[in-house]
Scaffold this motif. Structure first.
Motif, PDB file in Angstrom:
ATOM      1  N   ALA A  18     126.440  65.359  54.246  1.00 51.96           N
ATOM      2  CA  ALA A  18     127.571  66.228  53.909  1.00 51.96           C
ATOM      3  C   ALA A  18     127.388  67.621  54.496  1.00 51.96           C
ATOM      4  O   ALA A  18     128.351  68.262  54.925  1.00 51.96           O
ATOM      5  N   ILE A  19     126.149  68.090  54.526  1.00 52.33           N
ATOM      6  CA  ILE A  19     125.874  69.392  55.132  1.00 52.33           C
ATOM      7  C   ILE A  19     126.180  69.349  56.622  1.00 52.33           C
ATOM      8  O   ILE A  19     126.835  70.251  57.171  1.00 52.33           O
ATOM      9  N   GLU A  20     125.739  68.303  57.292  1.00 50.65           N
ATOM     10  CA  GLU A  20     125.947  68.205  58.735  1.00 50.65           C
ATOM     11  C   GLU A  20     127.420  68.053  59.096  1.00 50.65           C
ATOM     12  O   GLU A  20     127.832  68.411  60.207  1.00 50.65           O
ATOM     13  N   GLU A  21     128.217  67.548  58.175  1.00 53.55           N
ATOM     14  CA  GLU A  21     129.663  67.489  58.417  1.00 53.55           C
ATOM     15  C   GLU A  21     130.254  68.886  58.531  1.00 53.55           C
ATOM     16  O   GLU A  21     131.305  69.083  59.138  1.00 53.55           O
ATOM     17  N   ARG A  22     129.562  69.865  57.947  1.00 53.60           N
ATOM     18  CA  ARG A  22     130.028  71.253  57.986  1.00 53.60           C
ATOM     19  C   ARG A  22     129.325  72.082  59.049  1.00 53.60           C
ATOM     20  O   ARG A  22     129.901  73.033  59.572  1.00 53.60           O
ATOM     21  N   THR A  23     128.078  71.717  59.361  1.00 56.79           N
ATOM     22  CA  THR A  23     127.293  72.536  60.282  1.00 56.79           C
ATOM     23  C   THR A  23     127.144  71.948  61.679  1.00 56.79           C
ATOM     24  O   THR A  23     126.794  72.663  62.610  1.00 56.79           O
ATOM     25  N   SER A  46     121.424  74.635  63.060  1.00 51.10           N
ATOM     26  CA  SER A  46     122.155  73.479  63.573  1.00 51.10           C
ATOM     27  C   SER A  46     122.651  73.773  64.979  1.00 51.10           C
ATOM     28  O   SER A  46     122.422  74.853  65.537  1.00 51.10           O
ATOM     29  N   THR A  48     125.498  74.453  65.796  1.00 53.63           N
ATOM     30  CA  THR A  48     126.555  75.469  65.784  1.00 53.63           C
ATOM     31  C   THR A  48     126.071  76.833  65.308  1.00 53.63           C
ATOM     32  O   THR A  48     126.858  77.774  65.249  1.00 53.63           O
ATOM     33  N   CYS A  51     122.729  79.120  59.052  1.00 53.83           N
ATOM     34  CA  CYS A  51     123.288  79.584  57.783  1.00 53.83           C
ATOM     35  C   CYS A  51     122.194  79.535  56.728  1.00 53.83           C
ATOM     36  O   CYS A  51     121.159  78.883  56.897  1.00 53.83           O
ATOM     37  N   TRP A  85     130.730  78.052  53.181  1.00 51.62           N
ATOM     38  CA  TRP A  85     131.252  76.822  52.599  1.00 51.62           C
ATOM     39  C   TRP A  85     130.493  76.490  51.323  1.00 51.62           C
ATOM     40  O   TRP A  85     129.445  77.055  51.043  1.00 51.62           O
ATOM     41  N   ARG A  86     131.052  75.594  50.555  1.00 46.21           N
ATOM     42  CA  ARG A  86     130.409  75.076  49.345  1.00 46.21           C
ATOM     43  C   ARG A  86     130.644  73.580  49.288  1.00 46.21           C
ATOM     44  O   ARG A  86     131.644  73.072  49.817  1.00 46.21           O
ATOM     45  N   LEU A  87     129.715  72.866  48.666  1.00 50.39           N
ATOM     46  CA  LEU A  87     129.901  71.418  48.528  1.00 50.39           C
ATOM     47  C   LEU A  87     129.192  70.925  47.280  1.00 50.39           C
ATOM     48  O   LEU A  87     128.242  71.538  46.804  1.00 50.39           O
TER      49      LEU A  87
END
Length: 269
Positions: A18-23, A46, A48, A51, A85-87
């Motif tokens: 889930a983290i990698e989906e954002r980073t 990452s 990108t 963070c 972001w938050r998850l």
């Protein structure tokens, strides 16, 4: 008391996905030692960029602090790193902030960081409480004053940080930014200068008088009633005595000694 730290690589695979989906694909994650309120604290690199990721399990007693930090962040431009972001996944709640390359503030006498911290507290003192659920200073400190009426001296409309440990202040690119807003509070604008006074003394080398001279760099300090400052100093000495009992670690003992020293100084004025 510090929250036990979990290594980033020990997060469930579904959380890391889930983290990698954002980073984007992660290249490296460095677990950090600073901070007392998070189970996860790491710089994530990452494809990108980088963070800072912090978080708690969703069943942790202080999981509510994660939501507080996320909600307050948009009101802290120029005062704190931006929330990216938050998850919430697989029993974890994580927040990601812009990563800073600075250093923890140096609170020792003569440090060039001190004027930068004072400037940030001046900015924060002008920031009104946002329309979100926050505790109030007069409620938090009610149990530590000798006269319940004194607690009302801490009431006010300003947004407060209240945990000015030097590791919660990052100096980067000529500015001081405040991190870890778990204890964000609504109260009198001068209170953060008061909290800073105790941390300056606990850092070593600062007397009550010299620490208050730095507090006086924050304009709101001059609006504080003497009775309010006296009551605040006493309340913090009582609070740290409660935290330290019965066998304080060296860090807590320094805070207790600083709070007691400041309260004694105020009583002798």
């Amino acid at each position: 008391m510090a929250t036990p730290r979990t290594a980033f690589e020990d997060l469930p695979s579904s959380v890391r996905t889930a983290i990698e989906e954002r980073t984007g694909p992660l290249l490296q994650a460095e677990t950090t030692a600073a901070g007392f309120n998070s189970e996860i604290s790491a710089r994530a690199h990452s494809t990108t960029g980088t963070c800072f990721v912090k978080g708690l399990r969703t069943d942790h007693p202080r999981a509510w602090t994660q939501a507080r930090e996320a909600e307050v962040n948009s009101y802290l431009r120029g005062i704190a790193p931006a929330l990216l972001w938050r998850l919430e996944a697989a029993g974890w709640h994580l927040l990601a902030f812009e990563a800073l390359d600075g250093h923890h503030a140096d609170y020792s006498p003569g440090s060039p960081d001190l004027p930068k911290v004072a400037a940030t507290l001046r900015h924060l003192g002008e920031t009104p409480c946002p329309p979100i659920k926050l505790r109030h200073a007069e409620q938090r400190l009610l149990g530590y004053v000798t006269d319940p009426a004194h607690a009302q001296l801490f009431a006010g409309p300003a947004l407060l940080h209240t945990d000015l440990n030097n590791t919660n202040v990052l100096v980067d690119d000529g500015r001081a930014l405040l991190v870890d807003w778990a204890w964000a509070t609504c109260g009198a604008a001068w209170l953060d200068a008061g909290y800073w006074t105790i941390w300056l003394m606990a850092a070593g080398g600062n007397t009550p008088q010299s620490a208050e001279q730095w507090a006086a760099r924050v304009p709101s300090w001059h609006a504080a009633p003497r009775e309010g400052i006296d009551a605040f100093a006493h309340a913090n000495a009582t609070m740290w005595a409660e935290i330290a009992d019965p066998d304080p670690d060296p860090w807590t003992k320094r805070m207790l000694d600083a709070a007691r020293s400041w309260s004694a100084y105020r009583s002798a004025l």
